[in-house]
Scaffold this motif. Structure first.
Motif, mmCIF file in Angstrom:
data_model
loop_
_atom_site.group_PDB
_atom_site.id
_atom_site.type_symbol
_atom_site.label_atom_id
_atom_site.label_comp_id
_atom_site.label_asym_id
_atom_site.label_seq_id
_atom_site.Cartn_x
_atom_site.Cartn_y
_atom_site.Cartn_z
ATOM 1 N N PRO A 240 -2.454 -22.772 37.671
ATOM 2 C CA PRO A 240 -2.005 -23.880 36.825
ATOM 3 C C PRO A 240 -3.067 -24.970 36.640
ATOM 4 O O PRO A 240 -3.171 -25.559 35.572
ATOM 5 N N GLU A 241 -3.875 -25.190 37.676
ATOM 6 C CA GLU A 241 -4.919 -26.223 37.596
ATOM 7 C C GLU A 241 -5.940 -25.906 36.501
ATOM 8 O O GLU A 241 -6.610 -26.799 35.992
ATOM 9 N N ASN A 242 -6.086 -24.617 36.146
ATOM 10 C CA ASN A 242 -7.051 -24.203 35.127
ATOM 11 C C ASN A 242 -6.403 -24.010 33.761
ATOM 12 O O ASN A 242 -7.045 -23.535 32.837
ATOM 13 N N GLY A 243 -5.137 -24.371 33.638
ATOM 14 C CA GLY A 243 -4.404 -24.141 32.402
ATOM 15 C C GLY A 243 -4.479 -25.303 31.435
ATOM 16 O O GLY A 243 -5.222 -26.261 31.626
ATOM 17 N N ARG A 244 -3.692 -25.182 30.375
ATOM 18 C CA ARG A 244 -3.596 -26.220 29.351
ATOM 19 C C ARG A 244 -2.172 -26.752 29.353
ATOM 20 O O ARG A 244 -1.222 -25.981 29.348
ATOM 21 N N SER A 245 -2.057 -28.059 29.339
ATOM 22 C CA SER A 245 -0.740 -28.693 29.416
ATOM 23 C C SER A 245 -0.378 -29.420 28.138
ATOM 24 O O SER A 245 -1.250 -29.909 27.416
ATOM 25 N N GLN A 246 0.919 -29.475 27.886
ATOM 26 C CA GLN A 246 1.503 -30.260 26.810
ATOM 27 C C GLN A 246 2.662 -31.041 27.402
ATOM 28 O O GLN A 246 3.263 -30.612 28.386
ATOM 29 N N VAL A 247 2.988 -32.156 26.776
ATOM 30 C CA VAL A 247 4.193 -32.887 27.135
ATOM 31 C C VAL A 247 5.145 -32.747 25.957
ATOM 32 O O VAL A 247 4.827 -33.142 24.842
ATOM 33 N N TRP A 248 6.294 -32.110 26.220
ATOM 34 C CA TRP A 248 7.316 -31.929 25.197
ATOM 35 C C TRP A 248 8.328 -33.054 25.317
ATOM 36 O O TRP A 248 8.585 -33.571 26.406
ATOM 37 N N THR A 249 8.932 -33.409 24.191
ATOM 38 C CA THR A 249 9.903 -34.494 24.133
ATOM 39 C C THR A 249 11.290 -33.932 23.837
ATOM 40 O O THR A 249 11.447 -33.109 22.940
ATOM 41 N N LYS B 206 14.001 -20.461 23.452
ATOM 42 C CA LYS B 206 13.698 -19.783 22.198
ATOM 43 C C LYS B 206 13.487 -20.814 21.104
ATOM 44 O O LYS B 206 14.001 -21.930 21.165
ATOM 45 N N VAL B 207 12.714 -20.426 20.116
ATOM 46 C CA VAL B 207 12.389 -21.315 19.004
ATOM 47 C C VAL B 207 13.632 -21.495 18.141
ATOM 48 O O VAL B 207 14.188 -20.525 17.636
ATOM 49 N N SER B 208 14.061 -22.743 18.001
ATOM 50 C CA SER B 208 15.242 -23.031 17.188
ATOM 51 C C SER B 208 14.879 -23.623 15.838
ATOM 52 O O SER B 208 15.691 -23.625 14.916
ATOM 53 N N LYS B 209 13.640 -24.115 15.710
ATOM 54 C CA LYS B 209 13.231 -24.720 14.440
ATOM 55 C C LYS B 209 11.710 -24.730 14.348
ATOM 56 O O LYS B 209 11.026 -24.988 15.340
ATOM 57 N N ILE B 210 11.205 -24.442 13.153
ATOM 58 C CA ILE B 210 9.769 -24.557 12.888
ATOM 59 C C ILE B 210 9.599 -25.752 11.963
ATOM 60 O O ILE B 210 10.120 -25.764 10.847
ATOM 61 N N ASN B 211 8.897 -26.762 12.422
ATOM 62 C CA ASN B 211 8.707 -27.974 11.634
ATOM 63 C C ASN B 211 7.504 -27.891 10.716
ATOM 64 O O ASN B 211 7.477 -28.534 9.689
ATOM 65 N N ASP B 212 6.493 -27.124 11.108
ATOM 66 C CA ASP B 212 5.287 -27.001 10.306
ATOM 67 C C ASP B 212 4.665 -25.650 10.598
ATOM 68 O O ASP B 212 3.919 -25.500 11.558
ATOM 69 N N ALA B 213 4.948 -24.668 9.768
ATOM 70 C CA ALA B 213 4.484 -23.303 10.001
ATOM 71 C C ALA B 213 2.967 -23.198 10.010
ATOM 72 O O ALA B 213 2.399 -22.307 10.636
ATOM 73 N N ALA B 214 2.281 -24.106 9.345
ATOM 74 C CA ALA B 214 0.821 -24.031 9.291
ATOM 75 C C ALA B 214 0.160 -24.656 10.510
ATOM 76 O O ALA B 214 -1.014 -24.440 10.765
ATOM 77 N N ASN B 215 0.903 -25.420 11.284
ATOM 78 C CA ASN B 215 0.350 -26.117 12.433
ATOM 79 C C ASN B 215 0.549 -25.266 13.679
ATOM 80 O O ASN B 215 1.638 -25.148 14.194
ATOM 81 N N LEU B 216 -0.526 -24.689 14.180
ATOM 82 C CA LEU B 216 -0.439 -23.858 15.380
ATOM 83 C C LEU B 216 -0.184 -24.709 16.610
ATOM 84 O O LEU B 216 -0.457 -25.901 16.627
ATOM 85 N N SER B 217 0.299 -24.075 17.618
ATOM 86 C CA SER B 217 0.560 -24.732 18.886
ATOM 87 C C SER B 217 -0.692 -25.429 19.392
ATOM 88 O O SER B 217 -1.805 -24.988 19.149
ATOM 89 N N ASN B 218 -0.496 -26.517 20.138
ATOM 90 C CA ASN B 218 -1.601 -27.259 20.726
ATOM 91 C C ASN B 218 -2.244 -26.490 21.885
ATOM 92 O O ASN B 218 -3.322 -26.819 22.325
ATOM 93 N N MET B 219 -1.553 -25.461 22.381
ATOM 94 C CA MET B 219 -2.124 -24.620 23.429
ATOM 95 C C MET B 219 -2.990 -23.567 22.746
ATOM 96 O O MET B 219 -2.576 -22.438 22.527
ATOM 97 N N THR B 220 -4.189 -23.977 22.356
ATOM 98 C CA THR B 220 -5.064 -23.111 21.588
ATOM 99 C C THR B 220 -5.460 -21.872 22.367
ATOM 100 O O THR B 220 -5.286 -21.798 23.571
ATOM 101 N N ALA B 221 -5.995 -20.911 21.642
ATOM 102 C CA ALA B 221 -6.358 -19.620 22.227
ATOM 103 C C ALA B 221 -7.200 -19.800 23.479
ATOM 104 O O ALA B 221 -8.150 -20.554 23.494
ATOM 105 N N MET B 222 -6.818 -19.102 24.536
ATOM 106 C CA MET B 222 -7.547 -19.160 25.802
ATOM 107 C C MET B 222 -8.462 -17.954 25.908
ATOM 108 O O MET B 222 -8.231 -17.042 26.688
ATOM 109 N N GLY B 223 -9.486 -17.921 25.062
ATOM 110 C CA GLY B 223 -10.449 -16.827 25.116
ATOM 111 C C GLY B 223 -10.080 -15.645 24.243
ATOM 112 O O GLY B 223 -10.735 -14.623 24.289
#
Length: 179
Positions: free
Chosen positions: A160-169, A81-98
């Motif tokens: 998964p091969e057709n998806g979008r990936s992010q690396v979280w820290t 679950k989301v515990s903190k929003i660091n930048d409300a204006a910055n949308l997730s890097n997993m942009t809309a998939m259609g």
């Protein structure tokens, strides 16, 4: 890929055991074998640890840096679950998939469980669903540990091969109650 690594690691272990016995019969020292055997053991340990649900436990910063997600056990599965929003204006890097994006202000995410139902689906890989606030949709998702401080999160529709990936820290190992 992980299955191949396990097979290769297992093969290497058997090969090293055989080679070690032959090397010792030939009078070669364990000094030459120790670094290779240590690496094989480290890989086994990393795979075993990444297969445990608590390996994911903690707070993770999304790739875009906009959210911190607290991941932990939720009954028989893993969720986040989301515990903190660091930048409300910055949308997730997993942009809309259609899909047409929904404004961030219309999608309250602080405290929202955005990752649900994650269960082991392979070596160091867990599958479940993830909510994408960029478009307001929920997608199938896989997560896998790249290292103790890096988590690859892949959202997808069909494979998964057709998806979008992010690396979280990893931000911390501290986890509180999830739901």
């Amino acid at each position: 890929m992980k299955k191949q690594m396990i097979v290769i690691t297992t093969f290497a272990t058997v090969l090293m055991s055989t080679w070690s016995a032959q090397a010792q019969q030939a009078g070669l020292s364990d000094y030459y074998l120790a670094p290779v055997e240590a690496e094989i053991q480290a890989n086994k340990l990393a795979n075993n640890q990444a297969n445990r649900p608590d390996a994911f436990a903690g707070t993770w910063l999304t790739q875009s840096g906009s959210l911190e997600v607290q991941i932990g056990n939720c009954g028989q599965s893993v969720c986040g679950k989301v515990s903190k929003i660091n930048d409300a204006a910055n949308l997730s890097n997993m942009t809309a998939m259609g899909s047409t994006a929904t404004p961030v202000s219309a999608i309250p995410v602080l405290g929202k469980t955005i990752m649900e139902g994650f269960t082991a689906s392979g070596a160091a890989t867990w599958s479940g669903t993830i909510f994408n606030r960029a478009d307001g949709q929920t997608y199938a998702c896989q997560m896998r540990m790249l290292s103790p401080t890096e988590l690859e999160v892949t959202a997808y529709k069909d494979k998964p091969e057709n998806g979008r990936s992010q690396v979280w820290t990893r931000v911390s190992n501290t986890v509180t109650a999830q739901k």
